[in-house]
Design a protein around this motif. Structure first.
Motif, short mmCIF file in Angstrom:
data_model
loop_
_atom_site.label_atom_id
_atom_site.label_comp_id
_atom_site.label_asym_id
_atom_site.label_seq_id
_atom_site.Cartn_x
_atom_site.Cartn_y
_atom_site.Cartn_z
N ASN A 12 39.89 37.45 47.86
CA ASN A 12 39.73 36.10 47.31
C ASN A 12 38.72 36.04 46.17
OD1 ASN A 12 41.63 34.77 48.95
ND2 ASN A 12 40.17 34.65 50.65
N THR A 13 38.13 37.17 45.83
CA THR A 13 37.21 37.20 44.69
C THR A 13 38.04 37.21 43.40
OG1 THR A 13 37.18 39.62 44.61
CG2 THR A 13 35.57 38.52 46.07
N PRO A 14 37.42 36.94 42.25
CA PRO A 14 38.17 36.98 40.98
C PRO A 14 38.89 38.31 40.76
CG PRO A 14 36.08 35.89 40.64
CD PRO A 14 36.05 36.42 42.05
N ALA A 15 38.20 39.42 41.07
CA ALA A 15 38.83 40.73 40.88
C ALA A 15 40.00 40.91 41.85
CB ALA A 15 37.81 41.84 41.08
N GLY A 16 39.82 40.48 43.10
CA GLY A 16 40.88 40.60 44.09
C GLY A 16 42.09 39.75 43.74
N LYS A 17 41.85 38.56 43.24
CA LYS A 17 42.95 37.68 42.85
C LYS A 17 43.71 38.24 41.64
CE LYS A 17 40.97 33.37 44.65
NZ LYS A 17 40.42 32.03 44.31
N ALA B 290 40.70 41.46 30.05
CA ALA B 290 39.75 41.08 31.10
C ALA B 290 40.39 41.20 32.48
CB ALA B 290 39.25 39.66 30.87
N THR B 291 41.65 40.81 32.58
CA THR B 291 42.36 40.90 33.86
C THR B 291 42.55 42.35 34.27
OG1 THR B 291 43.53 38.82 33.43
CG2 THR B 291 44.47 40.29 35.09
N LEU B 292 42.93 43.20 33.31
CA LEU B 292 43.12 44.62 33.62
C LEU B 292 41.81 45.25 34.09
CD1 LEU B 292 45.47 46.01 30.82
CD2 LEU B 292 45.95 45.79 33.26
N GLU B 293 40.73 44.88 33.45
CA GLU B 293 39.43 45.43 33.85
C GLU B 293 39.07 44.98 35.26
OE1 GLU B 293 36.77 44.17 30.80
OE2 GLU B 293 37.34 45.78 29.40
N ALA B 294 39.43 43.73 35.59
CA ALA B 294 39.16 43.22 36.94
C ALA B 294 40.01 43.96 37.98
CB ALA B 294 39.44 41.72 37.00
N GLN C 289 38.93 50.54 41.99
CA GLN C 289 37.90 51.58 42.03
C GLN C 289 36.88 51.32 43.14
OE1 GLN C 289 36.59 51.49 37.87
NE2 GLN C 289 37.58 53.47 37.54
N THR C 290 36.63 50.06 43.42
CA THR C 290 35.69 49.72 44.48
C THR C 290 36.16 50.25 45.83
OG1 THR C 290 34.97 47.72 43.33
CG2 THR C 290 34.55 47.82 45.71
#
Length: 216
Positions: free
Chosen positions: A152-157, A202-206, A212-213
């Motif tokens: 539910n985080t920005p990166a996860g979404k 920006a989305t690709l980086e997220a 990677q996490t």
């Protein structure tokens, strides 16, 4: 008068019959020409036909050297049989649960086309089992969402919205942190080919950050 009318009707029916026979003969000749040795569609023609039928639904093929365990019998069977009608698919296109039904559908099509074309061959039963086992062994591993509290985080979404357009959400543990940028880059090219909305930088980086996490 009645005799003349009957004569006209008779002549009309005769003409219709001649036209019908001519059309039927032309159809038979056309079919014979298509199925004859010199006019039969080859693999290149089949691939073009598949592209025309499937359009952007088929992702671009991969290089055989990029297959997992490329020298294995399973990989060689994949190249031998699956490139007859379309580009080479990667095992990660489907999950292990999905591959058997996909393979069953493909072998039925190969057998059907083999009866119509001289250049399409279906694998023998033992080859088919080896091929399915290979694809399942290297299949896409779906993510267990219950194990990831940060979806539910920005990166996860971003990861969810981007990757679910084409397949199940992949398990981030399939690749190392160093491998994921290249995998995402390849998937982005697939999305472009298939006409999917492309994520911005920006989305690709997220997406890469999320993967990677949780990488292996």
């Amino acid at each position: 008068m009645k005799d003349n009318r009957n004569l006209v009707i008779g002549i009309s029916l005769l003409i219709i019959g001649i036209i019908g026979l001519s059309a039927l003969s032309g159809m038979r000749l056309s079919t014979a020409g298509m199925m004859g040795g010199g006019m039969m569609m080859d693999r290149a023609g089949m691939k073009e036909m598949m592209k025309g039928m499937m359009g952007d639904l088929l992702p671009p093929g991969i290089n055989p050297e990029k297959l997992p365990d490329p020298q294995s019998t399973g990989a060689q069977l994949l190249v031998q049989y699956c490139t007859q009608c379309h580009e080479l698919p990667g095992p990660g296109m489907h999950t292990a649960d999905e591959w058997p039904s996909v393979d069953d559908r493909m072998i039925r099509r190969m057998r059907m086309m083999g009866g119509m074309m001289h250049d399409i061959n279906a694998p023998a039963d033992n080859e088919f089992r080896t091929l399915v086992a290979y694809l399942q062994r290297h299949a896409q591993k779906p993510m267990d969402k219950t194990k990831y509290t940060d979806l539910n985080t920005p990166a996860g979404k971003s990861f969810d919205a981007t990757c679910s357009q084409c397949h199940v959400l992949p398990d981030p543990g399939q690749h190392t942190a160093a491998e994921w940028p290249g995998v995402v880059g390849h998937m982005t090219q697939n999305m472009k080919t298939m006409g999917k909305p492309l994520p911005d930088r920006a989305t690709l980086e997220a997406v890469i950050e999320f993967l990677q996490t949780h990488a292996k």
